[in-house]
Design an enzyme around this catalytic site. Structure first.
Site, mmCIF file in Angstrom:
data_model
loop_
_atom_site.group_PDB
_atom_site.id
_atom_site.type_symbol
_atom_site.label_atom_id
_atom_site.label_comp_id
_atom_site.label_asym_id
_atom_site.label_seq_id
_atom_site.Cartn_x
_atom_site.Cartn_y
_atom_site.Cartn_z
ATOM 1 N N HIS A 2 -2.800 7.299 7.034
ATOM 2 C CA HIS A 2 -1.815 8.199 6.414
ATOM 3 C C HIS A 2 -2.482 9.496 5.951
ATOM 4 O O HIS A 2 -1.875 10.565 6.012
ATOM 5 C CB HIS A 2 -1.179 7.542 5.180
ATOM 6 N N CYS A 8 5.727 -0.209 7.180
ATOM 7 C CA CYS A 8 5.341 0.956 6.378
ATOM 8 C C CYS A 8 6.537 1.364 5.535
ATOM 9 O O CYS A 8 7.662 1.364 6.034
ATOM 10 C CB CYS A 8 4.940 2.093 7.316
ATOM 11 N N LEU A 9 6.291 1.708 4.277
ATOM 12 C CA LEU A 9 7.389 2.112 3.393
ATOM 13 C C LEU A 9 8.050 3.401 3.878
ATOM 14 O O LEU A 9 9.166 3.716 3.465
ATOM 15 C CB LEU A 9 6.885 2.271 1.952
ATOM 16 N N GLN A 63 2.961 9.982 1.348
ATOM 17 C CA GLN A 63 4.252 9.274 1.352
ATOM 18 C C GLN A 63 5.119 9.664 0.159
ATOM 19 O O GLN A 63 6.324 9.418 0.178
ATOM 20 C CB GLN A 63 4.043 7.757 1.366
ATOM 21 N N GLY A 105 0.831 -1.190 0.000
ATOM 22 C CA GLY A 105 0.000 0.000 0.000
ATOM 23 C C GLY A 105 0.870 1.245 0.000
ATOM 24 O O GLY A 105 2.027 1.198 0.427
ATOM 25 N N HIS A 135 -4.583 1.167 7.534
ATOM 26 C CA HIS A 135 -3.233 1.750 7.645
ATOM 27 C C HIS A 135 -3.087 2.922 6.665
ATOM 28 O O HIS A 135 -2.636 4.008 7.044
ATOM 29 C CB HIS A 135 -2.197 0.653 7.357
ATOM 30 N N GLU A 136 -3.491 2.702 5.408
ATOM 31 C CA GLU A 136 -3.351 3.749 4.387
ATOM 32 C C GLU A 136 -4.288 4.918 4.677
ATOM 33 O O GLU A 136 -3.929 6.079 4.479
ATOM 34 C CB GLU A 136 -3.625 3.190 2.987
HETATM 35 NI NI NI Z 1 2.423 3.235 5.624
#
Ligand code: NI
Length: 170
Positions: free
Chosen positions: A135, A89-90, A51, A46, A131-132
């Site tokens: 963000h 998480c990226l 991000q 995701g 989660h997304e």
């Molecule tokens: Ni994330």
């Protein structure tokens, strides 16, 4: 195809709330394409627009590698149940932590043509969507984590031990 730079924890763009997408245009289409490319390139499941430094309510998810999903201006309509599991998480490279989230989610969003749709998800996909979605409100999973953040090596070791224990119990 363009890979964008993934912002890392500590970058203030990750803590700001996003704005609604008002209309679809070439710029936003390109952003969405780049978000998919960037997510796949990074082996993520995701990615949310902040991000890559853009404060718009857009995220992409693909938990199988074959099921790309796009959410524009998402709204969580319902949640229920509970799941606890390791999450990464990226924007928090090389780390994981234990997070408890609802096990089921019902969400409303717009698609690439700005048409509204509703979908429901369970388990890992529900986790990814939630989660997304966080963000877009400037929230990272590290704000919700229980216990320490683990490195990839620590997590792999823990999973090996867990597997060994389960085998012993069986
Ligand atoms: Ni994330």
């Amino acid at each position: 195809m363009a890979i964008r730079n993934i912002r890392q924890i500590g970058d203030s763009v990750l803590n700001k709330p996003c704005k609604d997408v008002k209309e679809m245009n070439e710029r936003t289409r390109e952003l969405i394409e780049d978000m998919f490319d960037t997510m796949y390139e990074a082996d993520g499941v995701g990615l949310a627009a902040p991000q890559v430094g853009i404060l718009k309510k857009i995220f992409v998810v693909d938990v199988t590698g074959e099921d790309p999903m796009l959410f524009i201006n998402p709204e969580i309509l319902e949640t229920d149940g509970e799941q606890t599991g390791y999450e990464g998480c990226l924007s928090v490279e090389g780390k994981s932590g234990l997070v408890t989230r609802p096990n089921h989610v019902k969400v409303k969003a717009l698609d690439i043509n700005m048409n509204e749709f509703e979908t429901e998800a369970e388990g890992f996909l529900a986790r990814a969507i939630l989660h997304e979605s966080d963000h877009l409100s400037g929230v990272l999973y590290v704000d919700k984590v229980e216990g320490p953040l683990l490195t990839n090596e620590e997590l792999a070791k823990l999973m090996e031990e867990k597997e060994a224990n389960e085998k012993n119990e069986a």
